[in-house]
Write a protein that holds these residues in place. Structure first.
Motif, PDB file in Angstrom:
ATOM      1  N   THR A  81      -1.813   0.321  -6.392  1.00 39.65           N
ATOM      2  CA  THR A  81      -0.616   0.423  -5.848  1.00 39.65           C
ATOM      3  C   THR A  81       0.509   0.390  -6.896  1.00 39.65           C
ATOM      4  O   THR A  81       0.430  -0.286  -7.702  1.00 39.65           O
ATOM      5  N   ASP A  82       1.579   0.852  -6.322  1.00 40.47           N
ATOM      6  CA  ASP A  82       2.893   0.748  -7.110  1.00 40.47           C
ATOM      7  C   ASP A  82       3.161  -0.503  -7.807  1.00 40.47           C
ATOM      8  O   ASP A  82       3.413  -0.741  -8.816  1.00 40.47           O
ATOM      9  N   GLN A  83       3.178  -1.473  -6.782  1.00 39.36           N
ATOM     10  CA  GLN A  83       3.496  -2.937  -6.812  1.00 39.36           C
ATOM     11  C   GLN A  83       2.710  -3.545  -7.927  1.00 39.36           C
ATOM     12  O   GLN A  83       2.831  -4.239  -8.617  1.00 39.36           O
ATOM     13  N   LEU A 113       0.784  -2.094 -10.149  1.00 43.90           N
ATOM     14  CA  LEU A 113       0.961  -1.461 -11.564  1.00 43.90           C
ATOM     15  C   LEU A 113       2.188  -2.401 -12.218  1.00 43.90           C
ATOM     16  O   LEU A 113       2.064  -2.736 -13.336  1.00 43.90           O
ATOM     17  N   ASN A 160      -5.154   0.753  -3.080  1.00 46.12           N
ATOM     18  CA  ASN A 160      -4.512   1.827  -2.049  1.00 46.12           C
ATOM     19  C   ASN A 160      -5.754   1.765  -0.920  1.00 46.12           C
ATOM     20  O   ASN A 160      -5.188   1.699   0.125  1.00 46.12           O
TER      21      ASN A 160
END
Length: 254
Positions: A225-227, A229, A248
């Motif tokens: 997920t973006d967080q 990363l 995800n």
């Protein structure tokens, strides 16, 4: 005095004769015992010469024949992987047994008709061209074992032998189970294969048959997920363990 000397001479002669008789009898008994022991022993087998290495033949479905190579070379090191071949042009994913990113195109296989879909799953899918047949003078075994990512092993066991000069069979199994470093990225695969190779007495006909059962299962997490990363790139020691990073998908598999 003469009688004493004569008496002593007669006694010494008799003792010598008795000793010779006893020695002869004792040797005779030993000789009989040795003969019995020798007759009871199984005959020694003549030491057989090892068959030449070029008699161990590997035959493809197109009858291209090569021989077993037992030498230790750098080329063998390049083949010490899950695919059992040089994967120089393939970029692997973060877990063993997943698909690969192809960095080079191989023009050796030209297909006029469209091939079966899901080609990303075919790197370890054994097709007809991947099956070999064998002819060996003595039983042949090959074992491949390698520890992979966390909580995982990869084993490829192979055995072949000739029941007669004209009939050969082989059996093999390659299995992999690797948990992976990230969540929901487990790999569990199995490839069982069995081959038969028969030639008629007049050598006019050859029969080659094989059976392959394959089970390829991969969990898919869809990436971080973006967080996750941001947490991974931050260098925070709390996220050095990649299994803590959020992904995800947590229940997808194919």
């Amino acid at each position: 005095m003469r009688y004493f000397v004569l008496f002593f001479f007669l006694i010494a002669t008799s003792l010598s004769l008795q000793a010779q008789d006893a020695r002869f009898n004792r040797d005779g008994v030993m000789r009989d015992t040795l003969d019995k022991q020798r007759s009871a022993r199984p005959p020694k087998r003549e030491k057989q010469e090892r068959p030449a290495i070029d008699l161990y033949k590997i035959i493809s479905v197109e009858n291209d024949t090569t021989v077993v190579d037992t030498s230790l070379t750098v080329e063998k090191l390049y083949k010490y992987n899950y695919l059992r071949k040089d994967n120089f042009e393939l970029l692997p994913f973060s877990n063993e047994g997943q698909t690969y990113n192809t960095l080079a195109y191989d023009f050796s296989a030209q297909n006029i008709r469209p091939v079966f879909g899901a080609r990303a799953r075919h790197f370890n899918y054994m097709e007809v061209a991947d099956i070999n047949y064998y002819q060996v003078p003595t039983p042949l075994t090959e074992l491949y074992y390698k520890s992979v990512f966390s909580q995982g092993q990869n084993l490829d066991a192979f055995f072949t032998m000739n029941k007669s000069k004209r009939f050969n069979f082989s059996i093999a199994y390659k299995g992999l189970r690797s948990l992976g470093k990230y969540q929901n990225f487990l790999t569990s695969t199995g490839n069982f294969r069995f081959t038969l190779n028969y030639q008629t007495k007049n050598k006019r006909y050859d029969l080659k048959a094989h059976y392959v059962a394959q089970d390829l299962m991969n969990q898919q997490n869809g990436g971080l997920t973006d967080q996750a990363l941001l947490n991974f790139a931050s260098g925070n020691s709390q996220f050095n363990d990649r299994a803590r990073l959020s992904v995800n998908f947590e229940d997808a598999e194919n």
